[in-house]
Design a protein around this motif. Structure first.
Motif, short mmCIF file in Angstrom:
data_model
loop_
_atom_site.label_atom_id
_atom_site.label_comp_id
_atom_site.label_asym_id
_atom_site.label_seq_id
_atom_site.Cartn_x
_atom_site.Cartn_y
_atom_site.Cartn_z
N THR A 44 0.75 -1.15 -0.02
CA THR A 44 0.07 0.03 0.19
C THR A 44 0.79 1.31 0.04
OG1 THR A 44 -1.61 -1.23 1.55
CG2 THR A 44 -1.95 1.14 1.06
N ALA A 45 1.92 1.19 0.95
CA ALA A 45 2.63 2.64 0.79
C ALA A 45 3.46 2.76 -0.39
CB ALA A 45 3.73 2.30 1.82
N HIS A 46 3.94 1.61 -0.99
CA HIS A 46 4.22 1.81 -2.32
C HIS A 46 3.57 2.58 -3.43
CE1 HIS A 46 6.95 0.93 -5.98
NE2 HIS A 46 5.70 0.60 -6.53
N LEU A 47 2.39 2.44 -3.34
CA LEU A 47 1.35 3.25 -4.18
C LEU A 47 1.00 4.50 -3.55
CD1 LEU A 47 0.33 2.74 -6.99
CD2 LEU A 47 -1.58 1.63 -6.27
N VAL A 48 0.50 4.67 -2.18
CA VAL A 48 0.11 5.54 -1.62
C VAL A 48 1.03 6.78 -1.57
CG1 VAL A 48 -0.86 6.45 0.60
CG2 VAL A 48 -1.86 4.50 -0.37
N GLU A 49 2.23 6.35 -1.33
CA GLU A 49 3.49 7.34 -1.16
C GLU A 49 3.96 7.56 -2.33
OE1 GLU A 49 3.63 8.51 1.77
OE2 GLU A 49 2.72 7.06 3.15
N ALA A 50 3.41 7.09 -3.71
CA ALA A 50 4.05 7.40 -5.02
C ALA A 50 4.20 8.85 -5.64
CB ALA A 50 3.55 6.73 -5.86
N GLY A 51 3.46 9.85 -4.59
CA GLY A 51 3.48 11.07 -5.25
C GLY A 51 2.25 11.45 -6.13
N GLY A 52 1.06 10.82 -5.89
CA GLY A 52 -0.29 11.05 -6.60
C GLY A 52 -0.74 12.37 -6.20
N LYS A 53 -1.64 12.94 -6.92
CA LYS A 53 -2.21 14.40 -6.52
C LYS A 53 -3.24 14.30 -5.60
CE LYS A 53 -1.45 16.12 -11.33
NZ LYS A 53 -1.34 14.97 -12.05
N ARG A 54 -3.74 13.14 -5.02
CA ARG A 54 -4.72 13.00 -4.02
C ARG A 54 -5.84 13.57 -4.40
NH1 ARG A 54 -1.57 9.88 -1.49
NH2 ARG A 54 -1.09 9.79 0.58
N LEU A 55 -6.22 13.69 -6.05
CA LEU A 55 -7.30 14.62 -6.45
C LEU A 55 -8.70 14.16 -5.86
CD1 LEU A 55 -8.00 16.89 -8.45
CD2 LEU A 55 -8.12 15.25 -10.17
N ARG A 56 -8.99 12.91 -5.64
CA ARG A 56 -10.25 12.50 -5.29
C ARG A 56 -10.73 12.69 -3.83
NH1 ARG A 56 -7.95 10.19 -9.01
NH2 ARG A 56 -8.78 9.35 -11.09
N PRO A 57 -9.66 12.50 -2.83
CA PRO A 57 -10.01 12.98 -1.70
C PRO A 57 -10.01 14.56 -1.58
CG PRO A 57 -7.80 12.02 -1.53
CD PRO A 57 -8.57 11.68 -2.86
N MET A 58 -9.35 15.23 -2.34
CA MET A 58 -9.40 16.67 -2.29
C MET A 58 -10.80 17.13 -2.48
SD MET A 58 -6.18 19.26 -3.21
CE MET A 58 -5.68 18.13 -4.42
N LEU A 59 -11.34 16.53 -3.57
CA LEU A 59 -12.74 16.72 -3.95
C LEU A 59 -13.60 16.69 -2.96
CD1 LEU A 59 -12.62 15.03 -7.86
CD2 LEU A 59 -12.71 17.72 -7.06
N THR A 60 -13.59 15.49 -2.13
CA THR A 60 -14.44 15.38 -1.09
C THR A 60 -14.31 16.42 0.01
OG1 THR A 60 -14.44 12.98 -1.31
CG2 THR A 60 -15.14 13.79 0.81
N LEU A 61 -13.15 16.88 0.38
CA LEU A 61 -12.95 17.80 1.20
C LEU A 61 -13.32 19.22 0.95
CD1 LEU A 61 -9.06 16.79 2.30
CD2 LEU A 61 -11.08 16.24 3.60
N ALA A 62 -13.32 19.34 -0.36
CA ALA A 62 -13.54 20.88 -1.07
C ALA A 62 -15.00 20.76 -0.98
CB ALA A 62 -13.01 20.99 -2.45
N ALA A 63 -15.77 19.66 -1.45
CA ALA A 63 -17.13 19.69 -1.44
C ALA A 63 -17.76 19.99 -0.02
CB ALA A 63 -17.47 18.46 -1.92
N ALA A 64 -17.06 19.28 0.96
CA ALA A 64 -17.49 19.52 2.38
C ALA A 64 -17.63 20.84 2.84
CB ALA A 64 -17.35 18.40 3.13
N ARG A 65 -16.35 21.56 2.74
CA ARG A 65 -16.04 22.58 3.12
C ARG A 65 -16.81 23.86 2.52
NH1 ARG A 65 -14.19 22.28 8.09
NH2 ARG A 65 -11.87 21.52 8.44
#
Length: 332
Positions: A44-65
């Motif tokens: 999991t760390a190999h993929l999660v820490e690979a430097g993706g933009k985290r776009l999808r979780p950011m969309l959730t945070l932005a929508a809620a805020r």
């Protein structure tokens, strides 16, 4: 130092949501741990820490805020969305026999297919644990339905990708499944957890859906005319992998019998020869299907921006607008 005007929209959004994103990353690291199977956090760390933009979780945070949420559960939902996304990437790389993702060797290459599939399953299970902690049945229904739609889209793609009968309707169904479903669920649950009015929740869904479709169409277009240094893919990878994407579907619909024979040999039968990619590109250009595909991507991005008109006037609403423009800027 980068000025705000030249910063990419997702970077501006990440800076604006920095405290929330830090909480999401901490929760992801905490929940991807495993007491009994150390391979799980390794893979999991190999993929999660690979430097993706985290776009999808950011969309959730932005929508809620932007809908005024000030509770803790948008962080759970953002982590859930990232776990679902990571699980699908692990499974996709096995199905596609990929050797590289985000410029690094894939988990299935570094470990093996069994590890990738099983760790992907673990992350799906973790995502459901996380979403239940919100005690919100509507949120649970949205994310559970999205997970089923994603899996359905991937299976549909298996049969549709190399079948010349695949038309734009089926293509859109695949794209809605494998890409847009998670975008729209990510934005929708942000509004739901904030108890936003139904019209705003629908607007957030519509934005995510249109953004996800634009995102995938752009990806498919860049496969035929992108800069390999920027995209991380070689020109024609989809052609070599015999994937029927929108530019090709449009060219087949416009082609004569000889052209159809060419697509049957190269895509359906997979008998590709030297010079076939160049011929494919010449057909796409002759029929103008690259330009038509570009126009469709731009239209979906406009649709995403129009959906935002129902939402509150907020810094994040403007960032979401800019994000829709940015997604298609790569082809403008």
């Amino acid at each position: 130092m980068t000025s705000e005007n030249t910063q990419k929209p997702h970077d501006r959004m990440a800076a604006y949501l920095n405290a929330d994103m830090t909480a999401v990353n901490d929760l992801i690291r905490d929940r991807m741990a495993s007491e009994h199977a150390p391979r799980i956090p390794e893979v999991t760390a190999h993929l999660v820490e690979a430097g993706g933009k985290r776009l999808r979780p950011m969309l959730t945070l932005a929508a809620a805020r932007l809908c005024g949420y000030d509770g803790p559960y948008h962080v759970h939902l953002a982590a859930t969305v990232e776990f679902i996304h990571t699980a699908t990437l692990l499974h996709d790389d096995v199905v596609d026999e990929s050797a590289q993702r985000r410029g690094r060797p894939t988990a299935n290459l570094l470990w093996d297919n069994k590890s990738s599939v099983l760790v992907g399953d673990y992350l799906f299970a973790r995502s459901f644990q996380l979403m239940t902690e919100t005690n919100n049945m509507r949120v649970l229904a949205i994310l559970a339905n999205a997970s089923a739609t994603i899996a359905e889209g991937e299976v549909l793609q298996l049969t549709a990708a190399q079948n010349l009968a695949t038309d734009q309707g089926i293509y859109l169904q695949v794209v809605r499944g494998k890409t847009a479903a998670l975008f729209s669920a990510a934005t929708q649950v942000g509004g739901v957890i904030a108890t936003a009015p139904d019209a705003q929740v629908q607007a957030l869904f519509d934005y995510g859906d249109a953004l996800g479709i634009a995102f995938q169409i752009v990806d498919d277009l860049l496969d035929y005319q992108g800069d390999p240094n920027a995209t991380g893919k070689n020109i024609g990878d989809d052609f070599r992998e015999r994937k029927l994407t929108l530019p090709v579907i449009k060219a087949i619909a416009k082609g004569d019998a000889a052209e159809r024979d060419f697509w049957t040999r190269t895509i359906e039968k997979g008998k590709q020869e030297e010079g076939d990619l160049e011929h494919a590109l010449s057909l796409l250009n002759a029929h103008g299907t690259l330009d038509e595909t570009k126009a469709e991507a731009l239209a979906w991005a406009e649709q995403a921006k129009t959906a935002l008109n129902t939402l509150p006037d907020h810094d994040l609403t403007q960032m979401l607008r800019d994000l829709a423009d940015y997604v298609v800027a790569r082809i403008s």
